[in-house]
Design a protein around this motif. Structure first.
Motif, PDB file in Angstrom:
ATOM      1  N   ARG A  81       1.820  26.785  14.924  1.00  0.00           N
ATOM      2  CA  ARG A  81       2.252  25.552  15.580  1.00  0.00           C
ATOM      3  C   ARG A  81       2.174  24.356  14.631  1.00  0.00           C
ATOM      4  NH1 ARG A  81      -1.307  26.205  21.127  1.00  0.00           N
ATOM      5  NH2 ARG A  81      -0.473  28.248  21.774  1.00  0.00           N
ATOM      6  N   GLY A  82       1.138  24.316  13.794  1.00  0.00           N
ATOM      7  CA  GLY A  82       0.993  23.199  12.870  1.00  0.00           C
ATOM      8  C   GLY A  82       2.170  23.073  11.923  1.00  0.00           C
ATOM      9  N   PHE A  83       2.688  24.211  11.461  1.00  0.00           N
ATOM     10  CA  PHE A  83       3.838  24.181  10.554  1.00  0.00           C
ATOM     11  C   PHE A  83       5.056  23.592  11.248  1.00  0.00           C
ATOM     12  CE2 PHE A  83       7.779  26.410   9.365  1.00  0.00           C
ATOM     13  CZ  PHE A  83       7.932  25.935   8.067  1.00  0.00           C
ATOM     14  N   THR A 143       4.664  19.830  11.871  1.00  0.00           N
ATOM     15  CA  THR A 143       4.846  19.096  10.617  1.00  0.00           C
ATOM     16  C   THR A 143       6.319  19.032  10.229  1.00  0.00           C
ATOM     17  OG1 THR A 143       2.665  19.837   9.886  1.00  0.00           O
ATOM     18  CG2 THR A 143       4.155  18.981   8.198  1.00  0.00           C
ATOM     19  N   LEU A 144       7.032  20.133  10.430  1.00  0.00           N
ATOM     20  CA  LEU A 144       8.452  20.170  10.079  1.00  0.00           C
ATOM     21  C   LEU A 144       9.248  19.168  10.894  1.00  0.00           C
ATOM     22  CD1 LEU A 144      10.583  21.676   8.370  1.00  0.00           C
ATOM     23  CD2 LEU A 144      10.877  23.247  10.299  1.00  0.00           C
ATOM     24  N   LEU A 161      10.095  11.266  10.601  1.00  0.00           N
ATOM     25  CA  LEU A 161       9.422  10.021  10.939  1.00  0.00           C
ATOM     26  C   LEU A 161       8.798   9.359   9.714  1.00  0.00           C
ATOM     27  CD1 LEU A 161       8.792   8.292  13.472  1.00  0.00           C
ATOM     28  CD2 LEU A 161       6.565   9.403  13.537  1.00  0.00           C
ATOM     29  N   VAL A 162       8.327  10.147   8.758  1.00  0.00           N
ATOM     30  CA  VAL A 162       7.695   9.585   7.561  1.00  0.00           C
ATOM     31  C   VAL A 162       8.724   9.279   6.473  1.00  0.00           C
ATOM     32  CG1 VAL A 162       5.531  10.761   8.043  1.00  0.00           C
ATOM     33  CG2 VAL A 162       7.223  11.879   6.604  1.00  0.00           C
ATOM     34  N   THR A 163       9.976   9.665   6.691  1.00  0.00           N
ATOM     35  CA  THR A 163      11.038   9.338   5.746  1.00  0.00           C
ATOM     36  C   THR A 163      11.491   7.901   5.991  1.00  0.00           C
ATOM     37  OG1 THR A 163      11.757  11.650   5.866  1.00  0.00           O
ATOM     38  CG2 THR A 163      13.254  10.092   4.830  1.00  0.00           C
ATOM     39  N   THR A 164      11.809   7.176   4.937  1.00  0.00           N
ATOM     40  CA  THR A 164      12.202   5.778   5.080  1.00  0.00           C
ATOM     41  C   THR A 164      13.501   5.659   5.861  1.00  0.00           C
ATOM     42  OG1 THR A 164      13.379   5.841   2.969  1.00  0.00           O
ATOM     43  CG2 THR A 164      11.071   5.177   2.923  1.00  0.00           C
ATOM     44  N   VAL A 165      13.631   4.549   6.581  1.00  0.00           N
ATOM     45  CA  VAL A 165      14.822   4.317   7.395  1.00  0.00           C
ATOM     46  C   VAL A 165      16.061   4.209   6.518  1.00  0.00           C
ATOM     47  CG1 VAL A 165      15.875   2.740   9.068  1.00  0.00           C
ATOM     48  CG2 VAL A 165      13.426   3.190   9.143  1.00  0.00           C
ATOM     49  N   ILE A 208       7.373  14.922  19.818  1.00  0.00           N
ATOM     50  CA  ILE A 208       6.947  16.332  19.810  1.00  0.00           C
ATOM     51  C   ILE A 208       5.456  16.432  19.550  1.00  0.00           C
ATOM     52  CG2 ILE A 208       7.150  18.490  18.511  1.00  0.00           C
ATOM     53  CD1 ILE A 208      10.099  17.880  18.135  1.00  0.00           C
ATOM     54  N   LEU A 209       4.952  15.632  18.636  1.00  0.00           N
ATOM     55  CA  LEU A 209       3.523  15.670  18.311  1.00  0.00           C
ATOM     56  C   LEU A 209       2.678  15.313  19.527  1.00  0.00           C
ATOM     57  CD1 LEU A 209       1.864  16.208  15.698  1.00  0.00           C
ATOM     58  CD2 LEU A 209       1.703  13.721  15.462  1.00  0.00           C
ATOM     59  N   ILE A 210       3.083  14.304  20.268  1.00  0.00           N
ATOM     60  CA  ILE A 210       2.317  13.874  21.431  1.00  0.00           C
ATOM     61  C   ILE A 210       2.445  14.881  22.575  1.00  0.00           C
ATOM     62  CG2 ILE A 210       2.117  12.063  23.172  1.00  0.00           C
ATOM     63  CD1 ILE A 210       3.153  10.117  21.003  1.00  0.00           C
TER      64      ILE A 210
END
Length: 336
Positions: free
Chosen positions: A145-147, A150-151, A156-160, A215-217
C-alpha cells in the motif's frame, strides 16, 4: 465483668468536638480544608505554566501576526482605498467605491470570473473526491500500500509550473491526447484554445494533481475502520456494494469532510495552474478566476484597491461555503 474505662482493648471514643458530622448513611460529610497558602501556591504555579506556554507559542504567534494579521489589515485598508503601489503616501480612501465597481453593470467580476471560480472549485472537488475514493478503496485491498500511495502522491510534490507545462503540451493539436484521439479515428480538439473546453481541461489537470493528497487521507481513514464491522456484515450475507454504502461511507465521513473542505478551499484560491496553462485566463475570460483577477489587477494594472476588494469578496465566499459544508455534514451525522 464490665471492662474498665481505660482498658486498651476498647477504642476510646473521640471527643465530641472532633467527631465528623454524619448523614443518615453514616458517611462523614465534613471536608478537610486546605491551608490558605495552598491555593495561592497553586495559582502561582498555573500562572508560571501559562507564561511558559506563551513563550513557547511566541514564535508561532509572531509568524501569524506578521504574515496573516498585518496583511489582512492592510488588505482591508486597500479595499477601501485607491493605491497604485510602492508609495504608501499615495493611498486615498474611497469608501465602498471599489466594491461598487466590482458589481457594477458591465463588470466581468461576477460573470464570468466569480462563476468560473465556483465551477472550477466544484469540478475539482467532484473529480478529485470521486477518483480518490475509488482508488483508495482499491489500494486498501492491494499489497504494498505504501508504494501505491507514494506513486499517487507524486503529482502533489511536483511544481505547478512543471505540471502545467506538461499538460499544456499534451493538450496541443499535435500533442499526446490528440494523437490518441486521432488513432481512434476522432478529430483533434483545441482544448485550451476553445472557450467551451478550456475551463474543463484545466479542471481535469487540477483534479489529477490534487488526487494524491485525497488518496492519502482516505486510505488512512479506511485503515482506521475496525474490521469487525466487515466481518459481521459478511456473516449476515451483505454484498460488496451494501458494505461500501452502509459501512465504509458512513464511517469515512470525517475523512470525506476534511477532503471536501481542503479541496474546495484550494480550488477557490487556485490561480497558478491557470496562469501557467492559459496565461491571462484566456481565451477571453473563459478560464479567468477570482485569484487570477486579483493578481492581474494588482501587479499588471496597478489597481490594488480593486484587488483588495476582490480578495475580501473571495474570503466571504470561502467562509460561506465552508460553513455550509460543515452544516450539511453535521446534519447528516445527526440524522445517522
Amino acid at each position: 465483668m464490665a471492662p474498665a474505662v481505660g482498658d486498651p482493648a476498647l477504642p476510646s471514643a473521640p471527643p465530641p468536638a472532633q467527631r465528623p458530622a454524619l448523614r443518615r448513611t453514616g458517611r462523614p460529610t465534613s471536608v478537610p480544608r486546605l491551608s490558605p497558602g495552598v491555593p495561592r501556591a497553586s495559582r502561582a504555579i498555573r500562572r508560571r505554566q501559562t507564561v511558559i506556554a506563551y513563550l513557547f507559542l511566541a514564535p508561532t504567534l509572531l509568524f501569524f501576526l506578521v504574515f496573516l494579521v498585518l496583511p489582512l489589515l492592510f488588505a482591508a485598508l486597500l479595499a477601501l482605498s485607491r493605491w497604485t503601489g510602492f508609495d504608501l503616501s499615495d493611498i486615498r480612501p474611497v469608501g465602498m467605491a471599489n466594491f461598487a465597481d466590482l458589481f457594477a453593470h458591465g463588470s466581468t467580476f461576477l460573470t464570468p470570473i466569480l462563476t468560473n471560480t465556483l465551477l472550477y472549485a466544484f469540478g475539482t472537488v467532484v473529480l478529485a473526491l470521486c477518483g480518490a475514493l475509488v482508488i483508495a478503496h482499491c489500494v486498501n485491498r492491494l499489497r504494498f500500500r505504501g508504494f501505491w500511495r507514494t506513486l499517487y502522491f507524486l503529482p502533489l510534490v511536483t511544481t505547478v509550473v512543471a505540471v502545467g507545462n506538461v499538460w499544456k503540451y499534451m493538450y496541443e493539436p499535435g500533442g499526446l491526447i490528440n494523437g490518441v484521439l486521432n488513432g481512434l479515428g476522432l478529430p483533434s480538439l483545441a482544448f485550451l484554445q476553445d472557450p467551451d473546453t478550456a475551463l474543463p481541461s484545466v479542471i481535469v489537470v487540477q483534479a489529477w494533481a490534487s488526487t494524491g493528497s485525497a488518496i492519502l487521507i482516505l486510505t488512512a481513514g479506511l485503515t482506521a475502520i475496525p474490521g469487525v464491522y466487515y466481518e459481521a456484515a459478511e456473516l449476515d450475507g451483505a454484498g460488496d456494494r451494501t458494505i461500501f454504502w452502509r459501512i465504509t461511507l458512513p464511517l469515512l465521513r470525517p475523512s470525506l469532510l476534511f477532503v471536501c473542505l481542503t479541496q474546495f478551499i484550494a480550488g477557490l484560491q487556485s490561480f497558478a495552474l491557470i496562469n501557467v496553462m492559459t496565461g491571462d485566463g484566456g481565451p477571453g475570460d473563459a478560464t479567468n478566476v477570482a485569484a487570477l483577477e486579483m493578481y492581474q489587477q494588482a501587479f499588471r494594472y496597478g489597481d490594488w484597491g480593486i484587488a483588495g476588494a476582490a480578495a475580501f469578496v473571495l474570503f466571504l465566499v470561502i467562509a460561506v461555503i465552508t460553513a455550509l459544508q460543515l452544516w450539511l455534514f453535521r446534519r447528516k451525522d445527526e440524522e445517522a
